[in-house]
Motif scaffolding. Sequence first.
Motif, PDB file in Angstrom:
ATOM      1  N   ASP A 279      25.310 -68.853  16.377  1.00 45.00           N
ATOM      2  CA  ASP A 279      25.055 -68.287  17.702  1.00 45.00           C
ATOM      3  C   ASP A 279      23.593 -68.445  18.076  1.00 45.00           C
ATOM      4  OD1 ASP A 279      27.670 -67.530  17.723  1.00 45.00           O
ATOM      5  OD2 ASP A 279      27.293 -65.371  17.671  1.00 45.00           O
ATOM      6  N   TYR A 280      23.397 -68.632  19.337  1.00 47.19           N
ATOM      7  CA  TYR A 280      22.070 -68.758  19.898  1.00 47.19           C
ATOM      8  C   TYR A 280      21.992 -67.748  21.039  1.00 47.19           C
ATOM      9  CZ  TYR A 280      18.929 -70.498  23.432  1.00 47.19           C
ATOM     10  OH  TYR A 280      17.992 -70.564  24.395  1.00 47.19           O
TER      11      TYR A 280
ATOM     12  N   VAL B  15      13.929 -66.102  22.023  1.00 51.31           N
ATOM     13  CA  VAL B  15      15.203 -66.689  21.604  1.00 51.31           C
ATOM     14  C   VAL B  15      15.445 -66.424  20.121  1.00 51.31           C
ATOM     15  CG1 VAL B  15      15.305 -68.478  23.392  1.00 51.31           C
ATOM     16  CG2 VAL B  15      14.044 -68.910  21.274  1.00 51.31           C
ATOM     17  N   VAL B  16      16.707 -66.417  19.749  1.00 51.76           N
ATOM     18  CA  VAL B  16      17.078 -66.194  18.352  1.00 51.76           C
ATOM     19  C   VAL B  16      18.336 -67.002  18.052  1.00 51.76           C
ATOM     20  CG1 VAL B  16      18.434 -64.104  18.923  1.00 51.76           C
ATOM     21  CG2 VAL B  16      17.577 -64.438  16.590  1.00 51.76           C
ATOM     22  N   ARG B  17      18.453 -67.430  16.828  1.00 53.77           N
ATOM     23  CA  ARG B  17      19.676 -68.097  16.377  1.00 53.77           C
ATOM     24  C   ARG B  17      20.056 -67.525  15.021  1.00 53.77           C
ATOM     25  NH1 ARG B  17      18.383 -73.995  13.594  1.00 53.77           N
ATOM     26  NH2 ARG B  17      16.543 -73.314  12.445  1.00 53.77           N
TER      27      ARG B  17
ATOM     28  N   ASP C  61      16.734 -66.412  12.916  1.00 49.46           N
ATOM     29  CA  ASP C  61      15.536 -67.230  13.117  1.00 49.46           C
ATOM     30  C   ASP C  61      15.144 -67.079  14.583  1.00 49.46           C
ATOM     31  OD1 ASP C  61      13.580 -69.210  13.048  1.00 49.46           O
ATOM     32  OD2 ASP C  61      15.025 -70.854  13.208  1.00 49.46           O
TER      33      ASP C  61
END
Lengths: 117, 117
Positions: A98-99, A78-80, A73
């Motif tokens: 994880d982020y 940024v991504v998680r 996402d």
Amino acid sequence: MADVTTVVDEYIAAWNAIDAAERRDLVARVFAEDATYLDPMLEGTGTDGIDAMIAAAQGQFPGARFELAGPPDAHHDVVRFSWHLYGSDGAKIVTGHDYAQVADDGRLRAVTGFLDQ
Amino acid sequence: MADVTTVVDEYIAAWNAIDAAERRDLVARVFAEDATYLDPMLEGTGTDGIDAMIAAAQGQFPGARFELAGPPDAHHDVVRFSWHLYGSDGAKIVTGHDYAQVADDGRLRAVTGFLDQ
């Protein structure tokens, strides 16, 4: 610039790569040179530091494998994503989340991991 | 240094504070002076910028309220927590998940929000 889904797939592949050269190549493709990694148990900086960190983790859980729990996402830079860690016997050891910040070239720059309870 | 649970509680309180002075006070207590906030829809920097961002969000969802979905999960200088946003009619609008870096004084320095699908 690499697609974020590809980078996250290769990130998981790096954690699963037992062959040292293959792992190092994946780490270099996935992490920016100055990348950091921090979770409750592990910490690493830069390509070499993160490669050594993953190698050490693999040594602690021989035969374990990571799998993405679902699609990443992402928004802005940024991504998680969530993942499961399975032991060599196929039993789930832990689920984590994880982020990461994504660098301009698509690689991960700052990864922070959390473990679900 | 403020306890991370207190800071996260006050963070939620800041989003719910309709009174401008109360909201500004909470924002200053929760966010470091150079803090950043980024989610799929909102972006703000610094005490004034984040206060204005929250005020604008409140204007878009009059009567809405945020509630923590569970206790925050922290390690090293990072924290994550989930929240629900309820509309003025009590119906859930959305659930979200925030990550933040925690400054040395306990305030939040970089907050990144994601919305659950």
